[in-house]
Write a protein that holds these residues in place. Structure first.
Motif, PDB file in Angstrom:
ATOM      1  N   ARG F  58       0.841  -1.206   0.000  1.00 55.35           N
ATOM      2  CA  ARG F  58       0.000   0.000   0.000  1.00 55.35           C
ATOM      3  C   ARG F  58       0.882   1.265   0.000  1.00 55.35           C
ATOM      4  O   ARG F  58       0.629   2.213  -0.757  1.00 55.35           O
ATOM      5  CB  ARG F  58      -0.905  -0.018   1.228  1.00 55.35           C
ATOM      6  N   ILE F  59       1.900   1.253   0.833  1.00 55.41           N
ATOM      7  CA  ILE F  59       2.792   2.420   0.900  1.00 55.41           C
ATOM      8  C   ILE F  59       3.552   2.601  -0.413  1.00 55.41           C
ATOM      9  O   ILE F  59       3.700   3.719  -0.918  1.00 55.41           O
ATOM     10  CB  ILE F  59       3.798   2.242   2.067  1.00 55.41           C
ATOM     11  N   ILE F  62       1.176   4.247  -2.857  1.00 55.13           N
ATOM     12  CA  ILE F  62       0.932   5.670  -2.609  1.00 55.13           C
ATOM     13  C   ILE F  62       2.149   6.495  -3.039  1.00 55.13           C
ATOM     14  O   ILE F  62       2.020   7.537  -3.693  1.00 55.13           O
ATOM     15  CB  ILE F  62       0.605   5.911  -1.110  1.00 55.13           C
ATOM     16  N   GLN F  63       3.326   6.013  -2.695  1.00 51.54           N
ATOM     17  CA  GLN F  63       4.532   6.757  -3.089  1.00 51.54           C
ATOM     18  C   GLN F  63       4.719   6.773  -4.600  1.00 51.54           C
ATOM     19  O   GLN F  63       5.154   7.772  -5.166  1.00 51.54           O
ATOM     20  CB  GLN F  63       5.758   6.164  -2.392  1.00 51.54           C
ATOM     21  N   ALA F  64       4.387   5.679  -5.261  1.00 54.47           N
ATOM     22  CA  ALA F  64       4.522   5.632  -6.714  1.00 54.47           C
ATOM     23  C   ALA F  64       3.553   6.601  -7.381  1.00 54.47           C
ATOM     24  O   ALA F  64       3.874   7.214  -8.401  1.00 54.47           O
ATOM     25  CB  ALA F  64       4.280   4.209  -7.217  1.00 54.47           C
ATOM     26  N   LYS F  66       2.720   9.425  -6.260  1.00 57.68           N
ATOM     27  CA  LYS F  66       3.338  10.747  -6.158  1.00 57.68           C
ATOM     28  C   LYS F  66       4.514  10.913  -7.119  1.00 57.68           C
ATOM     29  O   LYS F  66       4.894  12.026  -7.461  1.00 57.68           O
ATOM     30  CB  LYS F  66       3.819  10.991  -4.713  1.00 57.68           C
ATOM     31  N   ILE F  78       1.538  16.534 -11.081  1.00 55.46           N
ATOM     32  CA  ILE F  78       0.221  16.788 -10.499  1.00 55.46           C
ATOM     33  C   ILE F  78       0.315  16.649  -8.980  1.00 55.46           C
ATOM     34  O   ILE F  78       0.724  15.602  -8.487  1.00 55.46           O
ATOM     35  CB  ILE F  78      -0.794  15.749 -11.030  1.00 55.46           C
ATOM     36  N   PRO F  79      -0.085  17.684  -8.238  1.00 56.19           N
ATOM     37  CA  PRO F  79      -0.081  17.549  -6.776  1.00 56.19           C
ATOM     38  C   PRO F  79      -1.314  16.783  -6.319  1.00 56.19           C
ATOM     39  O   PRO F  79      -2.436  17.269  -6.480  1.00 56.19           O
ATOM     40  CB  PRO F  79      -0.133  19.008  -6.296  1.00 56.19           C
ATOM     41  N   LEU F  80      -1.130  15.606  -5.769  1.00 54.64           N
ATOM     42  CA  LEU F  80      -2.263  14.774  -5.376  1.00 54.64           C
ATOM     43  C   LEU F  80      -2.868  15.297  -4.084  1.00 54.64           C
ATOM     44  O   LEU F  80      -2.157  15.652  -3.142  1.00 54.64           O
ATOM     45  CB  LEU F  80      -1.818  13.319  -5.213  1.00 54.64           C
ATOM     46  N   SER F  81      -4.189  15.318  -4.027  1.00 56.68           N
ATOM     47  CA  SER F  81      -4.853  15.771  -2.799  1.00 56.68           C
ATOM     48  C   SER F  81      -5.412  14.610  -1.986  1.00 56.68           C
ATOM     49  O   SER F  81      -5.999  14.823  -0.932  1.00 56.68           O
ATOM     50  CB  SER F  81      -5.960  16.774  -3.133  1.00 56.68           C
ATOM     51  N   GLY F  82      -5.198  13.384  -2.434  1.00 55.05           N
ATOM     52  CA  GLY F  82      -5.657  12.219  -1.684  1.00 55.05           C
ATOM     53  C   GLY F  82      -5.401  10.942  -2.469  1.00 55.05           C
ATOM     54  O   GLY F  82      -5.548  10.927  -3.695  1.00 55.05           O
ATOM     55  N   VAL F  83      -4.974   9.892  -1.784  1.00 55.81           N
ATOM     56  CA  VAL F  83      -4.746   8.586  -2.422  1.00 55.81           C
ATOM     57  C   VAL F  83      -5.205   7.500  -1.450  1.00 55.81           C
ATOM     58  O   VAL F  83      -4.855   7.531  -0.269  1.00 55.81           O
ATOM     59  CB  VAL F  83      -3.250   8.330  -2.728  1.00 55.81           C
ATOM     60  N   LYS F 103      -6.948  11.634  -6.197  1.00 52.08           N
ATOM     61  CA  LYS F 103      -7.670  12.890  -6.375  1.00 52.08           C
ATOM     62  C   LYS F 103      -6.683  14.030  -6.574  1.00 52.08           C
ATOM     63  O   LYS F 103      -5.576  14.002  -6.030  1.00 52.08           O
ATOM     64  CB  LYS F 103      -8.494  13.206  -5.117  1.00 52.08           C
ATOM     65  N   THR F 105      -6.722  18.616  -7.688  1.00 47.58           N
ATOM     66  CA  THR F 105      -7.325  19.800  -8.287  1.00 47.58           C
ATOM     67  C   THR F 105      -6.245  20.348  -9.200  1.00 47.58           C
ATOM     68  O   THR F 105      -5.251  20.900  -8.728  1.00 47.58           O
ATOM     69  CB  THR F 105      -7.736  20.818  -7.219  1.00 47.58           C
ATOM     70  N   GLU F 111      -5.444   9.833 -14.047  1.00 47.44           N
ATOM     71  CA  GLU F 111      -5.551   8.428 -14.434  1.00 47.44           C
ATOM     72  C   GLU F 111      -4.201   7.711 -14.312  1.00 47.44           C
ATOM     73  O   GLU F 111      -4.129   6.589 -13.813  1.00 47.44           O
ATOM     74  CB  GLU F 111      -6.019   8.280 -15.892  1.00 47.44           C
TER      75      GLU F 111
END
Lengths: 160, 160, 160, 160, 160, 160
Positions: F58-59, F62-64, F66, F78-83, F103, F105, F111
């Protein structure tokens, strides 16, 4: 004579060096930043008051040498065993001379690491001075010498 | 006139741009790789057979533009909204001309991103051709134009 | 009270901040390196001859602040709008005080960036001095103040 | 006695280890995070329901050990042959003890890798708990033991 | 039989390979991207006019192989001695076949590097074609063969 | 219909999104790892004793997400606002289902970030289990839904 980094179809690959053995290697590269006299004076002043300008460029160059394999797509990952970076301010010609030397014990050479260090040192100097001198240029980034490895030694002057 | 990237003690800092607002910005940089005629011919041949050489250098340049903030210690992290990289082979003068253009909407400019793209394109070309031509050099890496931001536009020719 | 970075099953996630708006934020962190008196004297001497020791640690800290999102798995990618790092040598107590301040305009804060900068400054000082003083320690890395954002301001002294 | 990471002019360089041979090396570092009792309870609860909190910190620490050369400007690129990270919750003293051990076979040691792992584990714990406890601190990050290499073994207790 | 990457408590660690010696190793992985016929036709057309599409995917794959240790938390840092990536367009079945081969001389294998190369090649193809075909999928990413090391050789067909 | 990531000469570029405005975007991707029953049982056992296996994957995912812009050459930063990343073990079919949601903005979608998260989760599971099951494969990595942006929503089932 053909390009080593592409196959017979012209496709890129990371050259297979698995049959080569480790040997001690050194490469030295140089380059220069051309700047306005006032810019050189500011860099010099910063140095006189123990400022960070040349230190920042030196650190950026050392770190870039370690990241060369990440920047240059077909470069091998080479563990560097030593890096030095030197600057020389030439007020008469309005240039900052940059020299970088990289060492390794590896199956392939460190020319790209030395050239990358010089380029990033130049870019970092540009960055820190750009607000006062956007016209600066980075010139004559080139290999000076390399030694070690099956390819033998190479010196710029001796190539003719 | 003083250096923006160091404080009154000469110490480096990342310049505070928190009071600046986002604006659309473009920067274009150029540089050239000087190579032996036979090296240019090999790059040209690679292109004729749909080879990867210029594509590798183009990709390396685009990726380096995105990593500029990581390479240049005091650069801000700028999200690029577009990057193009072009090459032109000049057989008469033995040079490959490199142009890179970067765009962003951000509080600070993308000159360093464009210059980094050009430098890394040049280094990548050197890497792929070095086995046949160690004497290549990367020259005249410089800003051509920038627009957007409070600092206004800048064009190389117009600075005099 | 529950941990924000794990869900009801205890699983990690990157906290959803998509409903938060950008606001100006500042965080300041501090820490200290404890060293033998002779080590502090060497760092001081290096500074007197315009050496790079503190500059290297400062640059490492600034770069680490920019890479915080890469080091700390659940951190958001925050574009920093300014970073400063200061050192103070306290010969009486055998410590080097480190302070880092980070700024951004973003939906979430920069506490982690400031704390990462302090930690990496400390590690870099350890690295450069370890050959003469392996017993050094990095202590009291902590947040001093933060401001901005819905969570409001926080000051270390005021928490009681 | 002088600093190894700067030359006679005080300038930074990556120390030349090309004359050193590979040897098996181990380093162990430790540190602690001080937190409020309620914070420790939350971490403990997360663990009871098989949560990820300590796992995230452990993974962050292992990855940071591998990236040490990228964070610490003058560190060599050392290929790690093993990393372990352990946590111990001490409710009586309100601390989480962190231990990291790194191994390599290389010309230079892995102290910095172990210290970096401990620091990043501490920062990651801070990140995950900061919403409930901004007053946490990371303390006493230090080398415990190192072995291997020409410099010989070192143990914290034995230095006096 | 137990998992090698976790200890008796189920905690992750980087497996200790310090007792293993370097040996020559090769791994080959494959995968395929399923796409609509019109998408394959566009990729094919791009290739006919000497376009960059497959070159971009190939470069992304080679670079990802070098960064495998950074992406996969418990992977060792392996210096690759050669990488090749091949594509084959199968218009009848609407698939692009991807093959990657990695070589090293190291204490542990390069299966993950080859699998990462294939995955990132697939993702890069998806990225470049997603505007015309969001329904593409990346399938059957798997190891084909590995050789070298104490674990011996492995071939997909031979496992039954 | 033509490829967006190459120009009229087939050359790659980072698509210019400077005319697009920020909007809230979400993307969800899925994939599965096929493994032998004994492998699934080991992962399940690890979970029962609060082990790290799924947490590590999972970690890594999430890091990938980013780092997607660094892996996929033409992706924007892209600055992610949630994963979030979820796993489901399906013992009957010998598969681990992976779902990732990202997610942001931003002026362009996420994608690729979601697909990269799924791929790296799969690779990480392979890595941790490969010593017991080299025959595992990563399958059906694909986009499930996306929403936001001028391109509108997309759902896998709805495309026919």
């Amino acid at each position: 004579m053909s390009l080593t980094h592409t196959d017979q179809n012209g496709h890129a690959h990371m050259v297979d060096v698995s049959a080569k053995t480790d040997s001690a290697r050194v490469a030295r590269a140089s380059g220069r930043v051309r700047a306005a006299p006032a810019t050189l004076a500011l860099i010099c002043d910063n140095g006189l008051k123990k400022g960070d300008v040349l230190a920042v460029a030196r650190i950026a160059a050392i770190q870039a040498a370690k990241k060369c394999w990440e920047l240059i797509p077909l470069c091998h990952q080479i563990p560097l065993s030593g890096v030095t970076v030197e600057f020389e301010l030439d007020h008469d010609n309005g240039t900052i001379h940059i020299q970088a030397q990289c060492k390794t014990t590896a199956p392939t050479g460190v020319e790209m690491e030395a050239l990358t260090a010089v380029s990033v040192a130049g870019l970092t100097l540009y960055d820190m001075c750009k607000a006062v001198d956007r016209g600066m240029s980075i010139d004559t980034v080139r290999l000076e010498t390399k030694s070690g490895g099956a390819g033998g030694d190479w010196h710029r002057g001796a190539q003719a």
